[in-house]
Design a protein around this motif. Sequence first.
Motif, short mmCIF file in Angstrom:
data_model
loop_
_atom_site.label_atom_id
_atom_site.label_comp_id
_atom_site.label_asym_id
_atom_site.label_seq_id
_atom_site.Cartn_x
_atom_site.Cartn_y
_atom_site.Cartn_z
N ASP A 1 -34.80 47.03 115.85
CA ASP A 1 -35.24 45.65 115.59
C ASP A 1 -36.52 45.62 114.76
OD1 ASP A 1 -36.62 46.85 117.65
OD2 ASP A 1 -36.61 45.10 118.97
N ASP A 2 -37.13 46.77 114.52
CA ASP A 2 -38.29 46.83 113.64
C ASP A 2 -37.88 46.44 112.22
OD1 ASP A 2 -41.23 48.26 113.44
OD2 ASP A 2 -40.06 48.56 111.60
N GLN A 3 -38.71 45.66 111.56
CA GLN A 3 -38.33 45.12 110.26
C GLN A 3 -38.12 46.20 109.21
OE1 GLN A 3 -37.37 41.94 109.24
NE2 GLN A 3 -37.22 41.89 111.48
N SER A 4 -38.84 47.31 109.30
CA SER A 4 -38.64 48.38 108.33
C SER A 4 -37.27 49.01 108.49
CB SER A 4 -39.73 49.44 108.47
OG SER A 4 -39.66 50.09 109.74
N ILE A 5 -36.80 49.11 109.73
CA ILE A 5 -35.47 49.65 109.99
C ILE A 5 -34.41 48.66 109.52
CG2 ILE A 5 -33.86 50.44 111.75
CD1 ILE A 5 -36.18 52.35 111.38
N VAL A 6 -34.61 47.39 109.81
CA VAL A 6 -33.67 46.35 109.38
C VAL A 6 -33.50 46.38 107.87
CG1 VAL A 6 -33.29 43.86 109.21
CG2 VAL A 6 -34.14 44.86 111.36
N PHE A 7 -34.62 46.41 107.15
CA PHE A 7 -34.56 46.39 105.69
C PHE A 7 -33.82 47.61 105.15
CE2 PHE A 7 -36.22 47.64 101.54
CZ PHE A 7 -36.04 46.48 100.82
N LEU A 8 -34.15 48.79 105.67
CA LEU A 8 -33.51 50.00 105.17
C LEU A 8 -32.04 50.04 105.50
CD1 LEU A 8 -33.70 52.74 103.78
CD2 LEU A 8 -34.32 53.73 106.00
N ALA A 9 -31.70 49.65 106.73
CA ALA A 9 -30.29 49.66 107.14
C ALA A 9 -29.46 48.75 106.24
CB ALA A 9 -30.16 49.22 108.60
N GLU A 10 -30.00 47.58 105.91
CA GLU A 10 -29.30 46.65 105.03
C GLU A 10 -29.19 47.24 103.61
OE1 GLU A 10 -27.75 43.99 105.70
OE2 GLU A 10 -28.50 43.24 107.61
N GLU A 11 -30.26 47.85 103.15
CA GLU A 11 -30.29 48.38 101.79
C GLU A 11 -29.29 49.53 101.62
OE1 GLU A 11 -31.58 48.56 97.82
OE2 GLU A 11 -31.90 47.04 99.37
N LYS B 1 -25.53 48.09 101.77
CA LYS B 1 -25.22 46.79 101.19
C LYS B 1 -23.89 46.77 100.44
CE LYS B 1 -28.14 47.56 97.10
NZ LYS B 1 -29.33 47.04 96.37
N ASN B 2 -23.43 47.90 99.93
CA ASN B 2 -22.15 47.93 99.21
C ASN B 2 -21.08 48.72 99.96
OD1 ASN B 2 -23.17 46.51 96.92
ND2 ASN B 2 -24.19 48.38 96.25
N LYS B 3 -21.33 48.97 101.25
CA LYS B 3 -20.37 49.75 102.04
C LYS B 3 -19.52 48.80 102.88
CE LYS B 3 -22.72 53.11 100.36
NZ LYS B 3 -22.28 53.70 99.08
N VAL B 4 -18.20 48.97 102.76
CA VAL B 4 -17.31 47.99 103.37
C VAL B 4 -16.66 48.46 104.66
CG1 VAL B 4 -16.80 46.88 101.17
CG2 VAL B 4 -15.38 48.78 101.93
N ASP B 5 -16.70 49.76 104.94
CA ASP B 5 -16.08 50.22 106.19
C ASP B 5 -17.01 51.17 106.92
OD1 ASP B 5 -15.74 52.87 105.17
OD2 ASP B 5 -13.82 52.33 104.30
N ASP B 6 -16.64 51.49 108.17
CA ASP B 6 -17.55 52.26 109.01
C ASP B 6 -17.75 53.68 108.50
OD1 ASP B 6 -14.94 53.01 109.69
OD2 ASP B 6 -15.33 53.10 111.84
N VAL B 7 -16.73 54.31 107.96
CA VAL B 7 -16.87 55.68 107.46
C VAL B 7 -17.87 55.72 106.31
CG1 VAL B 7 -15.69 57.60 106.33
CG2 VAL B 7 -14.58 56.41 108.22
N ARG C 1 -20.30 53.61 105.73
CA ARG C 1 -21.64 53.32 106.25
C ARG C 1 -22.23 54.54 106.95
NH1 ARG C 1 -20.52 47.21 108.69
NH2 ARG C 1 -20.57 46.15 106.67
N ILE C 2 -21.43 55.18 107.78
CA ILE C 2 -21.91 56.36 108.50
C ILE C 2 -22.32 57.45 107.51
CG2 ILE C 2 -21.25 58.22 110.08
CD1 ILE C 2 -19.31 56.13 111.38
N LYS C 3 -21.50 57.67 106.52
CA LYS C 3 -21.80 58.70 105.51
C LYS C 3 -23.10 58.39 104.77
CE LYS C 3 -19.61 61.26 101.68
NZ LYS C 3 -20.60 61.06 100.60
N ALA C 4 -23.25 57.14 104.36
CA ALA C 4 -24.43 56.75 103.59
C ALA C 4 -25.70 56.90 104.42
CB ALA C 4 -24.28 55.31 103.10
N VAL C 5 -25.66 56.48 105.66
CA VAL C 5 -26.83 56.59 106.54
C VAL C 5 -27.15 58.05 106.81
CG1 VAL C 5 -27.70 56.16 108.87
CG2 VAL C 5 -26.60 54.31 107.58
N HIS D 1 -26.07 48.56 112.64
CA HIS D 1 -24.81 48.11 112.06
C HIS D 1 -23.67 48.05 113.09
CE1 HIS D 1 -25.83 47.69 107.84
NE2 HIS D 1 -26.53 48.82 107.91
N GLY D 2 -24.01 48.19 114.36
CA GLY D 2 -22.99 48.10 115.40
C GLY D 2 -22.11 49.33 115.51
#
Length: 203
Positions: free
Chosen positions: A23-33, A36-42, A44-48, A96-97
């Motif tokens: 819930d920290d804003q720095s985490i929120v911003f990075l997670a969204e960034e 932002k162009n990832k459409v499925d869970d695989v 997103r997981i790979k990118a993170v 990202h749930g």
Amino acid sequence: MDLNIESNDINDYLKSSTIINFDDQSIVFLAEEICKNKVDDVDRIKAVFEYVRDKIDHSADVNGSAVTCNASEVLKFGEGICYAKSHLLAALLRYHGIPTGFCYQRLLLSDDKQYLIIHGLNGVYVKSLDRWIRLDARGNKLGVNSEFSIEVEKLAFQVDENQGEEDILIVYKEPDSNVISALHKYDTVEELFNNLPCNLSDN
């Protein structure tokens, strides 16, 4: 690799805490960034995973000075050891749930230090596959190569049972208390590396 989960309640792997503080804003911003162009869970997981592996330094590899623990600290200082990096990865994915927990291995610290220490990585639930996988965002270097894979594990370290090393095949819902205690107790990376936990709190 068959993994056992500590809790059958998937929500236990989605919670925010003082350590996994997504819930920290720095985490929120990075997670969204990152996603932002990832459409499925695989994707997103790979990118993170690749971000934490490649963009956050392992303190031992860069002669780091900051002992970090909670996710926002790791991001602020841009470094952490394996445990700390696993906390950041969990925070970004949980935002990202994506259910994410904590896995551990017992490994020899080095060739010249013949005793076992705890190494930290992550267990991640891939909903589209209905399966947990392990990922190790420790960071690659000569002789260490961890990759994103949903088929065959490509972890940073392979255990050698003949040396007493061990894969602990449990996905824990929260970081181990011995790990957290070590990260909070020592002020320098050198002190921390001389006092890494040798066992989990329940072992």
